[in-house]
Design an enzyme around this catalytic site. Structure first.
Site, PDB file in Angstrom:
ATOM      1  N   HIS A  66       0.632  -1.246  -0.094  1.00 42.85           N
ATOM      2  CA  HIS A  66       0.041   0.069   0.161  1.00 42.85           C
ATOM      3  C   HIS A  66       0.898   1.162   0.053  1.00 42.85           C
ATOM      4  O   HIS A  66       2.014   1.193   0.322  1.00 42.85           O
ATOM      5  CB  HIS A  66      -0.997   0.008   1.171  1.00 42.85           C
ATOM      6  CG  HIS A  66      -0.028  -0.079   2.464  1.00 42.85           C
ATOM      7  ND1 HIS A  66       0.326   1.095   3.047  1.00 42.85           N
ATOM      8  CD2 HIS A  66       0.063  -1.047   3.533  1.00 42.85           C
ATOM      9  CE1 HIS A  66       0.699   0.918   4.275  1.00 42.85           C
ATOM     10  NE2 HIS A  66       0.820  -0.203   4.511  1.00 42.85           N
ATOM     11  N   SER A 134       1.754   4.021  -5.293  1.00 40.69           N
ATOM     12  CA  SER A 134       2.108   5.307  -4.650  1.00 40.69           C
ATOM     13  C   SER A 134       3.516   5.037  -3.966  1.00 40.69           C
ATOM     14  O   SER A 134       4.362   4.459  -4.637  1.00 40.69           O
ATOM     15  CB  SER A 134       1.136   6.049  -3.793  1.00 40.69           C
ATOM     16  OG  SER A 134       1.610   7.365  -3.576  1.00 40.69           O
TER      17      SER A 134
END
Length: 307
Positions: A66, A134
């Site tokens: 993540h 990201s």
């Protein structure tokens, strides 16, 4: 009439419970999502940190990392399309999600790469397809550079780590003011976060938004320090490496307001063995905004790896 009254009573009771105990309601809701995706919650200790993670499916190992402020459940809805084909592992990075927080520790890319490596070694995983969104994409690239023999392929979802990606209005605003939608100071900031990160956000129950918002508010001091450290001590990938031999699926949403989709060109130069997918009308979190399509694109890419 009796049935209607009973249904209304049940719905009212559930609403009252969700308002009264949003944390418990959130655990139940996430539990249902995880079960639907074939994921089980587990935990693994490494030096100084406890790493909760979700795991499900069989076959080749697909690890999903993540981004900043995110957690393991960022990939849960998408995972239902992946667990029939892969052994999917979704860890919380130290400092995020439900993982250990240590204010005295460092959380730079190299630190998280070493912790991710220790985590996978503890699980006995020797080779992976490594995906990241990201900041997680930045970590995935650094991991492939540090441990190339362990990474069969990369899946980069709106990945950070290049000067072009970081040339965005959000990061310029942060450098000028110290303010970012990724850093939450109040519950009102949850709505700002959703608007900034997603062009097509899915439905989030109010109890889940309150629970995640409360965690982010508590994390605000630590995450401010981590964000500042990362912004000041994160050498760009193109300044450290020339090219990677690792095959890479490069994915960008055209409406990304956190990072700059123009970074796809730099990533293509870094990864000559690449496939690039540009998702129209999607923001910074493709796996949440379009989980089925994002997964399908990956499955088509993965089939080419064995050709």
């Amino acid at each position: 009439m009796t049935l209607l009254f009973t249904l209304l009573l049940i719905a009212t009771c559930l609403w009252v419970f969700a308002e009264w105990k949003p944390d418990i309601a959130s655990r139940w809701g996430l539990g249902l999502e995880r079960k639907r995706s074939g994921l089980v919650l587990k935990s693994q200790a490494i030096a100084g940190f406890e790493i909760p993670y979700l795991e499900g499916g069989q076959g080749e190992v697909l690890v999903l990392v993540h981004g900043f402020g995110g957690d393991k459940d960022n990939f849960t809805r998408m995972a239902r399309f992946l667990t029939p084909h892969f052994r999917v592992i979704q860890p919380d990075l130290p400092g995020f999600g439900d993982a250990t927080r240590d204010p005295a520790a460092r959380y730079r890319m190299s630190d998280q790469v070493e912790r991710l490596h220790a985590f996978l070694q503890a699980l006995g995983v020797q080779q992976v397809i490594l995906g990241g969104n990201s900041m997680g994409g930045f970590i995935a690239c650094e991991y492939a550079a540090r441990f190339p023999e362990q990474v069969k392929a990369l899946w980069l979802l709106d990945a950070a780590g290049t000067a072009a990606a970081h040339d965005s209005p959000m990061l310029r605003h942060y450098l000028a003011t110290g303010d970012s939608p990724l850093l939450l100071r109040s519950q009102a900031d949850v709505a700002k976060l959703i608007r900034a990160t997603m062009a097509r956000p899915p439905y989030f129950p109010g109890f889940l938004k309150r629970t995640l918002g409360a965690r982010a508010i508590v994390d605000y001091p630590l995450h401010c320090a981590i964000f500042k450290d990362l912004s000041q001590h994160s050498p760009m990938l193109e300044t450290q490496h020339t090219t990677w031999p690792t095959p890479a699926l490069i994915v960008w949403g055209t409406e990304d307001a956190i990072l700059n989709p123009a970074a796809a060109r730099t990533q293509e130069q870094l990864f000559p063995r690449h496939k690039t997918i540009v998702m129209q009308g999607i923001g910074h979190l493709p796996m949440l905004e379009a989980p089925a399509q994002t997964a399908q694109d990956f499955l088509e890419f993965a089939r080419t790896l064995s050709v």
